[in-house]
Structures are given as structure tokens and as C-alpha cells.
Design an enzyme around this catalytic site. Structure first.
Site, PDB file in Angstrom:
ATOM      1  N   GLU A 198       0.852  -1.205   0.000  1.00  0.00           N
ATOM      2  CA  GLU A 198       0.000   0.000   0.000  1.00  0.00           C
ATOM      3  C   GLU A 198       0.881   1.246   0.000  1.00  0.00           C
ATOM      4  O   GLU A 198       1.813   1.346   0.802  1.00  0.00           O
ATOM      5  CB  GLU A 198      -0.900   0.025   1.245  1.00  0.00           C
ATOM      6  N   GLU A 289      -7.820   2.166  -3.240  1.00  0.00           N
ATOM      7  CA  GLU A 289      -8.492   2.078  -1.936  1.00  0.00           C
ATOM      8  C   GLU A 289      -9.351   3.318  -1.733  1.00  0.00           C
ATOM      9  O   GLU A 289      -8.887   4.433  -1.902  1.00  0.00           O
ATOM     10  CB  GLU A 289      -7.466   2.006  -0.793  1.00  0.00           C
ATOM     11  N   GLU A 378      -6.063  -5.057   8.633  1.00  0.00           N
ATOM     12  CA  GLU A 378      -4.960  -4.110   8.799  1.00  0.00           C
ATOM     13  C   GLU A 378      -4.555  -4.038  10.262  1.00  0.00           C
ATOM     14  O   GLU A 378      -5.330  -4.411  11.143  1.00  0.00           O
ATOM     15  CB  GLU A 378      -5.440  -2.700   8.449  1.00  0.00           C
TER      16      GLU A 378
HETATM   17  P1  C2E Z   1      -4.995   3.963   6.031  1.00  0.00           P
HETATM   18  O1  C2E Z   1      -5.215   3.969   4.556  1.00  0.00           O
HETATM   19  O2  C2E Z   1      -5.934   3.156   6.855  1.00  0.00           O
HETATM   20  O3  C2E Z   1      -3.503   3.467   6.190  1.00  0.00           O
HETATM   21  C1  C2E Z   1      -3.047   2.671   7.238  1.00  0.00           C
HETATM   22  C2  C2E Z   1      -2.382   3.506   8.286  1.00  0.00           C
HETATM   23  O4  C2E Z   1      -2.099   2.684   9.427  1.00  0.00           O
HETATM   24  C3  C2E Z   1      -1.032   4.084   7.878  1.00  0.00           C
HETATM   25  O5  C2E Z   1      -0.888   5.292   8.608  1.00  0.00           O
HETATM   26  C4  C2E Z   1      -0.055   3.034   8.392  1.00  0.00           C
HETATM   27  O6  C2E Z   1       1.238   3.532   8.570  1.00  0.00           O
HETATM   28  C5  C2E Z   1      -0.717   2.660   9.695  1.00  0.00           C
HETATM   29  N1  C2E Z   1      -0.397   1.302  10.114  1.00  0.00           N
HETATM   30  C6  C2E Z   1      -0.120   0.231   9.337  1.00  0.00           C
HETATM   31  N2  C2E Z   1       0.086  -0.874  10.072  1.00  0.00           N
HETATM   32  C7  C2E Z   1      -0.080  -0.520  11.366  1.00  0.00           C
HETATM   33  C8  C2E Z   1       0.000  -1.237  12.607  1.00  0.00           C
HETATM   34  O7  C2E Z   1       0.278  -2.445  12.671  1.00  0.00           O
HETATM   35  N3  C2E Z   1      -0.260  -0.538  13.738  1.00  0.00           N
HETATM   36  C9  C2E Z   1      -0.553   0.773  13.711  1.00  0.00           C
HETATM   37  N4  C2E Z   1      -0.777   1.393  14.869  1.00  0.00           N
HETATM   38  N5  C2E Z   1      -0.636   1.502  12.565  1.00  0.00           N
HETATM   39  C10 C2E Z   1      -0.396   0.856  11.399  1.00  0.00           C
HETATM   40  P2  C2E Z   1      -0.490   6.627   7.905  1.00  0.00           P
HETATM   41  O8  C2E Z   1       0.519   6.379   6.847  1.00  0.00           O
HETATM   42  O9  C2E Z   1      -0.203   7.572   8.998  1.00  0.00           O
HETATM   43  O10 C2E Z   1      -1.813   7.063   7.141  1.00  0.00           O
HETATM   44  C11 C2E Z   1      -2.955   7.464   7.811  1.00  0.00           C
HETATM   45  C12 C2E Z   1      -4.104   7.625   6.853  1.00  0.00           C
HETATM   46  O11 C2E Z   1      -3.860   8.692   5.962  1.00  0.00           O
HETATM   47  C13 C2E Z   1      -4.286   6.410   5.944  1.00  0.00           C
HETATM   48  O12 C2E Z   1      -4.981   5.442   6.612  1.00  0.00           O
HETATM   49  C14 C2E Z   1      -5.053   7.014   4.801  1.00  0.00           C
HETATM   50  O13 C2E Z   1      -6.420   7.108   5.106  1.00  0.00           O
HETATM   51  C15 C2E Z   1      -4.494   8.398   4.738  1.00  0.00           C
HETATM   52  N6  C2E Z   1      -3.532   8.484   3.637  1.00  0.00           N
HETATM   53  C16 C2E Z   1      -2.201   8.208   3.610  1.00  0.00           C
HETATM   54  N7  C2E Z   1      -1.678   8.472   2.389  1.00  0.00           N
HETATM   55  C17 C2E Z   1      -2.698   8.942   1.620  1.00  0.00           C
HETATM   56  C18 C2E Z   1      -2.809   9.418   0.264  1.00  0.00           C
HETATM   57  O14 C2E Z   1      -1.858   9.437  -0.515  1.00  0.00           O
HETATM   58  N8  C2E Z   1      -4.052   9.833  -0.148  1.00  0.00           N
HETATM   59  C19 C2E Z   1      -5.143   9.807   0.679  1.00  0.00           C
HETATM   60  N9  C2E Z   1      -6.307  10.236   0.194  1.00  0.00           N
HETATM   61  N10 C2E Z   1      -5.067   9.380   1.937  1.00  0.00           N
HETATM   62  C20 C2E Z   1      -3.872   8.941   2.407  1.00  0.00           C
HETATM   63 CA    CA Z   2      -7.249   1.592   6.367  1.00  0.00          CA
HETATM   64 CA    CA Z   3      -5.623   2.733   2.927  1.00  0.00          CA
END
Ligand code: C2E
Ligand code: CA
Ligand code: CA
Length: 424
Positions: A198, A289, A378
Site C-alpha cells: 500500500e 483504496e 490491517e
Molecule cells: P490507512 O489507509 O488506513 O492506512 C493505514 C495507516 O495505518 C497508515 O498510517 C499506516 O502507517 C498505519 N499502520 C499500518 N500498520 C499498522 C499497525 O500495525 N499498527 C498501527 N498502529 N498503525 C499501522 P499513515 O501512513 O499515517 O496514514 C494514515 C491515513 O492517511 C491512511 O490510513 C489514509 O487514510 C491516509 N492516507 C495516507 N496516504 C494517503 C494518500 O496518498 N491519499 C489519501 N487520500 N489518503 C492517504
Molecule cells: Ca485503512
Molecule cells: Ca488505505
């Protein structure tokens, strides 16, 4: 005296009219600015129609005009369901309560709640900054249904400054590559190997350091700039992919995150098509997604977009299943290839104790099975969670247990191994 200073629907002042007349208050002490917003007004419109929606706005305008009726009160409707008032701070809280009481009697079938954000400006403070702060206070309780008014405090100001920074510096951050994309491995349970990754956006800012997506994404959504980030991240994914392809290296499909707003704010499908064509990427190597949505208004555009993408050969995944109010409805109304179970299900999940969580996860999983949809969990962090999720039949897993987000090349160096993909 209608014109740019009077709102046609309610007869209250417009934003311009409000700003102009507020000059008469310059230098005065003891003022309060209140920003009112109606909860779920969009849903109300969807349910009862725009005409009834307009009537409600007029009725609210009347209530406000009756309660804030002294010569010293200034009343405006800024846009949609946003009303702003300049009044005496001594009576402000009592009057807000009275507004709410009247409101309860207004509509039989629906409980209307008018949220109020309050700010006490200092003498000679710019009125624009005053109502921005009242709005911030109002927005801060959007999700908290137990309170209906809130006073501005300094923490909110920091938040506002950060929001402003994000909006001001977005293009600069793209140009200077402060925003980047990392990849988190996704593991197929049946092979135990990485099958996909992802793409997640990262902002490393020279002034502020690391800005979390949890901060910049909601801001970009709120100010309808999110498509810029999504297009940028999608292009970066295509370029990273192309670089490996040109070097003859192994590849895996990558999923990108799209906001449902992208389908309104730009022609996101055309953008994706252009980027994959330039970089020679087969459609089956990109997954999309999208987070579930509860807003009916967005449904048609989004549904058309999802169906079009699927017909073209892209897999579309539902993100964060279970995090919103209407997950089940969303499953009913849209067709997805995979559903990603929200990480919150697993937060603090102890395999030996959390029976309730187990029931919820496993029954939702069987439902996905019946619908022929793949299921991904996830946020897998421990070996026990992995074992449990494997035993109940998840197809794919993702989480820190397998790897945090990293550079694309690093995924292929992980000891767990990567499934071979035969891409043209
Ligand atoms: P998401 O799509 O649900 O992505 C998963 C988030 O959970 C990611 O945080 C990831 O680093 C984190 N994560 C993965 N595995 C674990 C785990 O085992 N434990 C915990 N505590 N966390 C985990 P991140 O990268 O901070 O992203 C947060 C949200 O920001 C994402 O949730 C997504 O909704 C959004 N996001 C990130 N990049 C993009 C993008 O390019 N475009 C859009 N529209 N949204 C984005
Ligand atoms: Ca998610
Ligand atoms: Ca996602």
C-alpha cells in the site's frame, strides 16, 4: 435593501454585509462572536428535499433574529447552514441555550442540533480572524454529540496555523519533494509471502519536521485540495514502479488511497490512465483504496467512478471497513473486490480475552465470504493476532508485524519474501 449585503433566502446579512457593519463595533469591549452550524444538514436535504431544507434555514434565521434581537446584535448567514452572530458576551451562553430549546420544537421527525462555536475578540481585533476562530471552535465539536457549544482556546489556534501552513506550502512541498510515498507490505495468508503493497504519503518538512497524514489529509479534504495530493502520490507510485520495471526488477501490485472527493474535484480516472500509460503499467498492477462514506449525496458520483474503474480492469478496495456508521449499507450499495477491516478492530485486541471483538470480526468476515469479496485485516502487530486472523480465514494481512511503510526497493529485501508476479 437586497443586494450583496443581504441574503436572499433569509434576509439576514451576508458575509460581506456582516464584515461591513461590524466596523461600527470597532474598539468595543465585551463582544462575542458565535459561529452556528446545523448538524447533518446535508442528510436533512437528502431526506426531506431542498425546499424543506430552505424552510428550515428560514426558520432558524427567524429564531436567531428573535433571540439576538437587540440593536447591538449583528446577524448573518455566511453560506449554506453557517450562521454568524456578533453579540454581547454577557448574554451569549444563555441565548445559545434558548436557541437550542426552540430548535427542538421545530421538526417532529428529526432532532436538529445547532452547534455553536464562541470566541471573545479583543478590542480592534480583525473580525475575519474572530469568526475563523469561532468556526474552529464550532468544528471542534462536530463529532462530539454530547455538547452543543464550545469556547475557542489557544490549542485551536495552533491547529489553525498548521492548517494554514499545510494549505500554503502544499505546492512548494510537491516541487521540493518534501512529500514522498512509502510502501507497506501486504501478506497473502495462503503463501505467507508479500503479494502487494500500500502506498502511503509522507510529508517531511524542513521547518516543521514530520507532518502526519492524520493532520494534512483531513485539512486537504476540508479545503477540497485532496485531489492534488492523490494525483501527486499516484504519479509517484507509477514512477517508482517504472524505475524498477526499467531495471528488470521484480514487481508487485500497489494500492493507492483515493479520497471520495477526488471523484468530484477532478477527473481522477483520466489522471490515473494518463500516468499508467506514460509509465507503461498494466491496470491490474494498481489497486484503488477508497474509504467508506456515509454521505448519500456523494454516492452517485462515487458509485459511477467505482464501477467504471472496475470495468476498466482495476481492483477497487474498500478501506477502513467498520470505522463509519454505515459500513453495512456501503457494502450493500457498492461493489468492491476487497474489504480492508479497520485497524480499530484490532487495537488492544487480546486473542485470549476479547470475545466480543472476535464475534464481530468473524461474523463480518463470513459476510464478506458470502459476498465473494476478499478480506484483508490491517494493523496486525503481534504473532497471536496473526495466528487468530489466519485461523478464521482472512485472505490477506497488513501491519507492523510484517513491516512498517518503507521504500519500494526495501520491500523486496524483506526476509519473508515476495510472491512472483508475471507482469507484461
Ligand atoms: P490507512 O489507509 O488506513 O492506512 C493505514 C495507516 O495505518 C497508515 O498510517 C499506516 O502507517 C498505519 N499502520 C499500518 N500498520 C499498522 C499497525 O500495525 N499498527 C498501527 N498502529 N498503525 C499501522 P499513515 O501512513 O499515517 O496514514 C494514515 C491515513 O492517511 C491512511 O490510513 C489514509 O487514510 C491516509 N492516507 C495516507 N496516504 C494517503 C494518500 O496518498 N491519499 C489519501 N487520500 N489518503 C492517504
Ligand atoms: Ca485503512
Ligand atoms: Ca488505505
Amino acid at each position: 435593501m437586497l443586494g450583496r449585503n443581504r441574503d436572499r433566502l433569509t434576509g439576514l446579512l451576508t458575509r460581506e454585509g456582516f464584515i461591513e457593519l461590524s466596523r461600527n463595533f470597532a474598539g468595543r469591549e465585551g463582544l462575542a462572536v458565535v459561529w452556528f452550524n446545523l448538524d447533518n444538514f446535508k442528510m436533512f436535504n437528502n431526506r426531506f428535499g431542498f425546499e424543506r431544507g430552505d424552510e428550515i434555514l428560514k426558520e432558524i434565521a427567524l429564531i436567531l433574529a428573535n433571540i439576538f434581537s437587540s440593536d447591538d446584535d449583528l446577524l448573518a448567514r455566511f453560506s449554506d447552514d453557517n450562521f454568524v452572530i456578533l453579540t454581547d458576551w454577557l448574554k451569549v451562553e444563555m441565548n445559545i441555550d434558548t436557541v437550542q430549546e426552540y430548535l427542538y420544537t421545530l421538526h417532529e421527525n428529526v432532532t436538529l442540533r445547532l452547534r455553536a462555536g464562541i470566541y471573545f475578540p479583543s478590542e480592534n481585533e480583525d473580525i475575519r480572524s474572530a469568526f475563523d476562530r469561532a468556526k474552529l471552535a464550532c468544528d471542534s465539536i462536530r463529532k462530539n454529540h454530547s455538547v452543543s457549544s464550545c469556547m475557542f482556546h489557544d490549542g485551536m489556534s495552533k491547529e489553525l496555523a498548521l492548517q494554514q501552513y499545510i494549505l500554503d506550502k502544499l505546492d512548494y512541498a510537491f516541487t521540493n519533494k518534501f512529500i514522498n510515498v512509502l510502501y507497506q507490505p501486504i501478506v497473502r495468508v495462503s503463501t505467507g509471502k508479500i503479494c502487494e503493497a500500500e502506498a502511503l504519503a509522507r510529508w517531511n518538512d524542513p521547518e516543521l519536521g514530520f507532518i502526519s497524514p492524520g493532520e494534512f489529509i483531513p485539512t486537504l479534504e476540508q479545503y477540497r485540495e485532496i485531489h492534488k495530493l492523490d494525483i501527486y502520490a499516484m504519479k509517484k507510485v507509477c514512477e517508482d514502479y517504472h524505475t524498477r520495471q526499467a531495471r528488470g526488477l521484480a514487481l508487485i501490485p500497489v494500492s493507492i488511497n483515493l479520497s471520495r472527493l477526488d471523484f468530484e474535484l477532478c477527473d481522477i480516472i483520466r489522471e490515473i490512465e494518463a500516468a499508467i500509460t506514460i509509465n507503461n503499467i498494466p491496470r491490474e498492477m494498481l489497486r484503488i483504496e477508497i474509504t467508506e462514506t456515509i454521505n448519500d449525496e456523494e454516492m452517485t458520483v462515487l458509485n459511477l467512478g467505482i464501477e467504471k474503474l472496475r470495468a476498466m480492469g482495476y481492483q477497487v478496495w474498500m478501506d477502513d471497513f467498520g470505522s463509519g456508521y454505515s459500513s453495512l449499507n456501503v457494502l450493500k450499495d457498492y461493489n468492491f473486490d476487497t474489504i480492508k477491516f479497520d485497524m480499530k478492530f484490532l487495537r488492544g485486541f487480546d486473542v485470549n480475552k476479547s470475545d466480543k471483538v472476535k464475534y464481530i470480526i468473524s461474523s463480518n468476515l463470513s459476510m464478506a465470504r458470502l459476498m465473494g469479496v476478499q478480506a484483508l485485516a490491517e494493523g496486525v502487530e503481534t504473532a497471536e493476532q496473526l495466528e487468530y486472523l489466519r485461523s478464521i480465514g482472512f485472505d490477506k494481512l497488513q501491519g507492523y508485524y510484517f513491516g512498517k511503510p518503507m521504500k519500494l526497493d526495501e520491500i523486496f529485501a524483506l526476509s519473508i519474501g515476495v510472491e512472483e508476479v508475471h507482469s507484461s
